[in-house]
Enzyme design. Structure first.
Site, PDB file in Angstrom:
ATOM      1  N   ASP A  36      -4.844  -3.055   4.782  1.00 32.47           N
ATOM      2  CA  ASP A  36      -4.335  -1.689   4.975  1.00 32.47           C
ATOM      3  C   ASP A  36      -4.790  -1.175   6.327  1.00 32.47           C
ATOM      4  O   ASP A  36      -5.876  -1.512   6.795  1.00 32.47           O
ATOM      5  CB  ASP A  36      -4.849  -0.772   3.857  1.00 32.47           C
ATOM      6  CG  ASP A  36      -3.985   0.462   3.654  1.00 32.47           C
ATOM      7  OD1 ASP A  36      -3.385   0.599   2.573  1.00 32.47           O
ATOM      8  OD2 ASP A  36      -3.906   1.293   4.594  1.00 32.47           O
ATOM      9  N   ASP A  63      -2.742  -3.830  10.484  1.00 30.79           N
ATOM     10  CA  ASP A  63      -1.519  -3.081  10.772  1.00 30.79           C
ATOM     11  C   ASP A  63      -0.356  -4.060  10.610  1.00 30.79           C
ATOM     12  O   ASP A  63      -0.218  -4.993  11.414  1.00 30.79           O
ATOM     13  CB  ASP A  63      -1.572  -2.525  12.198  1.00 30.79           C
ATOM     14  CG  ASP A  63      -0.297  -1.782  12.573  1.00 30.79           C
ATOM     15  OD1 ASP A  63       0.665  -1.780  11.773  1.00 30.79           O
ATOM     16  OD2 ASP A  63      -0.260  -1.214  13.675  1.00 30.79           O
ATOM     17  N   ASN A  90       3.769  -4.485   0.225  1.00 27.76           N
ATOM     18  CA  ASN A  90       3.769  -3.157  -0.389  1.00 27.76           C
ATOM     19  C   ASN A  90       3.530  -2.044   0.627  1.00 27.76           C
ATOM     20  O   ASN A  90       3.880  -0.888   0.367  1.00 27.76           O
ATOM     21  CB  ASN A  90       2.661  -3.166  -1.462  1.00 27.76           C
ATOM     22  CG  ASN A  90       2.295  -1.808  -1.952  1.00 27.76           C
ATOM     23  OD1 ASN A  90       3.078  -1.170  -2.654  1.00 27.76           O
ATOM     24  ND2 ASN A  90       1.104  -1.328  -1.588  1.00 27.76           N
ATOM     25  N   TYR A 159      14.135   5.341   5.773  1.00 26.45           N
ATOM     26  CA  TYR A 159      13.437   4.739   4.625  1.00 26.45           C
ATOM     27  C   TYR A 159      14.451   4.032   3.718  1.00 26.45           C
ATOM     28  O   TYR A 159      14.262   2.879   3.320  1.00 26.45           O
ATOM     29  CB  TYR A 159      12.703   5.843   3.848  1.00 26.45           C
ATOM     30  CG  TYR A 159      12.020   5.381   2.585  1.00 26.45           C
ATOM     31  CD1 TYR A 159      10.810   4.700   2.645  1.00 26.45           C
ATOM     32  CD2 TYR A 159      12.577   5.613   1.335  1.00 26.45           C
ATOM     33  CE1 TYR A 159      10.169   4.266   1.488  1.00 26.45           C
ATOM     34  CE2 TYR A 159      11.943   5.194   0.177  1.00 26.45           C
ATOM     35  CZ  TYR A 159      10.740   4.522   0.257  1.00 26.45           C
ATOM     36  OH  TYR A 159      10.112   4.090  -0.890  1.00 26.45           O
ATOM     37  N   LYS A 163      14.553  -0.035   2.973  1.00 24.77           N
ATOM     38  CA  LYS A 163      14.430  -0.549   1.598  1.00 24.77           C
ATOM     39  C   LYS A 163      15.688  -1.316   1.179  1.00 24.77           C
ATOM     40  O   LYS A 163      15.622  -2.251   0.377  1.00 24.77           O
ATOM     41  CB  LYS A 163      14.134   0.592   0.624  1.00 24.77           C
ATOM     42  CG  LYS A 163      12.762   1.255   0.833  1.00 24.77           C
ATOM     43  CD  LYS A 163      11.624   0.263   0.792  1.00 24.77           C
ATOM     44  CE  LYS A 163      10.255   0.918   0.740  1.00 24.77           C
ATOM     45  NZ  LYS A 163       9.147  -0.037   0.849  1.00 24.77           N
TER      46      LYS A 163
HETATM   47  N1  NAD Z   1       5.509   5.912  -5.204  1.00 24.11           N
HETATM   48  C1  NAD Z   1       6.825   5.823  -5.341  1.00 24.11           C
HETATM   49  O1  NAD Z   1       7.454   6.663  -5.988  1.00 24.11           O
HETATM   50  C2  NAD Z   1       7.577   4.662  -4.736  1.00 24.11           C
HETATM   51  C3  NAD Z   1       8.903   4.462  -5.144  1.00 24.11           C
HETATM   52  C4  NAD Z   1       9.623   3.390  -4.591  1.00 24.11           C
HETATM   53  C5  NAD Z   1       9.024   2.545  -3.670  1.00 24.11           C
HETATM   54  N2  NAD Z   1       7.732   2.781  -3.282  1.00 24.11           N
HETATM   55  C6  NAD Z   1       7.156   1.868  -2.281  1.00 24.11           C
HETATM   56  O2  NAD Z   1       5.953   1.306  -2.776  1.00 24.11           O
HETATM   57  C7  NAD Z   1       5.055   1.059  -1.687  1.00 24.11           C
HETATM   58  C8  NAD Z   1       3.720   1.728  -1.965  1.00 24.11           C
HETATM   59  O3  NAD Z   1       3.935   3.109  -2.167  1.00 24.11           O
HETATM   60  P1  NAD Z   1       2.778   4.119  -2.579  1.00 24.11           P
HETATM   61  O4  NAD Z   1       3.414   5.194  -3.358  1.00 24.11           O
HETATM   62  O5  NAD Z   1       1.632   3.379  -3.152  1.00 24.11           O
HETATM   63  O6  NAD Z   1       2.411   4.719  -1.136  1.00 24.11           O
HETATM   64  P2  NAD Z   1       0.983   5.051  -0.504  1.00 24.11           P
HETATM   65  O7  NAD Z   1       1.270   5.924   0.674  1.00 24.11           O
HETATM   66  O8  NAD Z   1       0.041   5.531  -1.536  1.00 24.11           O
HETATM   67  O9  NAD Z   1       0.496   3.616   0.007  1.00 24.11           O
HETATM   68  C9  NAD Z   1       1.021   2.992   1.140  1.00 24.11           C
HETATM   69  C10 NAD Z   1      -0.112   2.322   1.877  1.00 24.11           C
HETATM   70  O10 NAD Z   1       0.410   1.666   3.030  1.00 24.11           O
HETATM   71  C11 NAD Z   1      -0.527   1.823   4.067  1.00 24.11           C
HETATM   72  N3  NAD Z   1       0.104   1.638   5.374  1.00 24.11           N
HETATM   73  C12 NAD Z   1       0.890   2.497   6.052  1.00 24.11           C
HETATM   74  N4  NAD Z   1       1.229   1.991   7.249  1.00 24.11           N
HETATM   75  C13 NAD Z   1       0.651   0.765   7.322  1.00 24.11           C
HETATM   76  C14 NAD Z   1       0.630  -0.246   8.300  1.00 24.11           C
HETATM   77  N5  NAD Z   1       1.265  -0.110   9.480  1.00 24.11           N
HETATM   78  N6  NAD Z   1      -0.065  -1.387   8.040  1.00 24.11           N
HETATM   79  C15 NAD Z   1      -0.726  -1.535   6.876  1.00 24.11           C
HETATM   80  N7  NAD Z   1      -0.752  -0.601   5.907  1.00 24.11           N
HETATM   81  C16 NAD Z   1      -0.067   0.546   6.141  1.00 24.11           C
HETATM   82  C17 NAD Z   1      -1.074   3.225   3.895  1.00 24.11           C
HETATM   83  O11 NAD Z   1      -2.318   3.398   4.569  1.00 24.11           O
HETATM   84  C18 NAD Z   1      -1.180   3.322   2.387  1.00 24.11           C
HETATM   85  O12 NAD Z   1      -2.462   2.927   1.926  1.00 24.11           O
HETATM   86  C19 NAD Z   1       5.750   1.571  -0.425  1.00 24.11           C
HETATM   87  O13 NAD Z   1       6.410   0.490   0.203  1.00 24.11           O
HETATM   88  C20 NAD Z   1       6.754   2.554  -0.984  1.00 24.11           C
HETATM   89  O14 NAD Z   1       7.860   2.752  -0.132  1.00 24.11           O
HETATM   90  C21 NAD Z   1       6.995   3.811  -3.792  1.00 24.11           C
END
Ligand code: NAD
Length: 257
Positions: A36, A63, A90, A159, A163
């Site tokens: 992360d 990153d 993720n 976004y 996706k």
């Molecule tokens: N929560 C939802 O409702 C939902 C729905 C559909 C899809 N998603 C997808 O699931 C995944 C996780 O979502 P979440 O809700 O846990 O989000 P979140 O924001 O809690 O977690 C995302 C993580 O990615 C990290 N991140 C951001 N940029 C980064 C980079 N350049 N390199 C490495 N890490 C990086 C962030 O620091 C964070 O810890 C995402 O891809 C999101 O689009 C989430």
């Protein structure tokens, strides 16, 4: 379902889903590499996994938009645990960019969201593919979203676009890597109240708006992070050995492909 002695790299491992995936996989014996960009949250997430006493967790500040950073992460995984068996792409989200009208979207916002969600998925898959091919085994799960299927009522165009591309990427790479014993699938969650989104859902939506949203969910409930982890773990398991190229919709029935 056992993942004993498997090594799983989870990008975005310090976030809402990342934490849940890590605990679920480590609970079934996997060692997990939490990658992360946020050093504080990834350290805390790894500590929480290690405190559980199952598989071990290694935090890595990474990153996913940087090829060097991603390569270093895979090397750290190989050097600590000896293999990269599972990759969960993720890291991502809409990264706080505004949901602008299409004629107002800035190139900077477009590039940022596409880079983290789509290029990050590509770079991590590219870096994991070598060791997985050598081992003749791998499981890759990419995070898509219901917005890729249905358009983004709540999310920005960049976004939704990233996706959607992840679904095509998944199908293509599954065909290419299948002969090497590597399964590549995606999960497309609906709205899931991770700790970060729960506050926004409660603050920005009235009780009536929340109830109206739920009326459009046939199962009548929002999925939990654990529901998404259950789908991810299934796709990584031997029970899913014949499944590849799939995008599994986990959204209470709001959309099904
Ligand atoms: N929560 C939802 O409702 C939902 C729905 C559909 C899809 N998603 C997808 O699931 C995944 C996780 O979502 P979440 O809700 O846990 O989000 P979140 O924001 O809690 O977690 C995302 C993580 O990615 C990290 N991140 C951001 N940029 C980064 C980079 N350049 N390199 C490495 N890490 C990086 C962030 O620091 C964070 O810890 C995402 O891809 C999101 O689009 C989430």
């Amino acid at each position: 379902m056992s993942f004993k002695d498997k090594c799983a790299v989870i990008t975005g491992g310090g976030g809402g889903f990342g934490n849940t995936f890590a605990r679920a996989l480590a609970g079934q014996g996997a060692n997990v590499v939490l990658a992360d960009v946020n050093a504080d949250t990834v350290e805390a997430a790894a500590q929480a996994v290690n405190d559980l006493g199952g598989g071990k967790a290694l935090p890595v500040v990474c990153d996913v938009t940087s090829a060097d950073s991603v390569e270093a992460t895979m090397e750290a995984a190989l050097s600590r645990f000896g293999s990269v068996d599972i990759l969960i792409n993720n890291a991502g989200g809409s990264l706080n960019v505004p949901k602008d009208a299409i004629d107002q979207v800035s190139e900077a916002d477009w590039d940022l969201v596409i880079a983290v969600n789509l290029k990050g998925t590509f770079l991590c898959t590219r870096a994991a593919a070598g060791p997985m091919k050598k081992a003749g085994y791998g499981r890759i799960v990419n995070l898509s979203s219901i917005t890729a299927r249905a358009g983004g009522q709540l999310t920005p165009v960049q976004y939704v676009s990233a996706k959607g591309a992840i679904i095509s990427f998944t199908r293509h790479v599954a065909q290419e890597l299948g002969p090497h014993g590597i399964n590549v699938n995606a999960v497309a969650p609906g709205l899931v109240l991770t700790p970060r989104l729960e506050g926004m859902w409660m603050e920005r939506k009235t009780e009536q708006e929340r109830q109206d949203y739920l009326k459009n969910v046939p199962l009548g409930r929002l999925s939990s992070p654990q529901d998404i982890a259950d789908a991810v773990l299934f796709l990584c398991s031997d029970q899913a050995k014949s499944i590849t190229g799939l995008t599994l919709d986990v959204n209470g029935g709001m959309y099904s492909a």
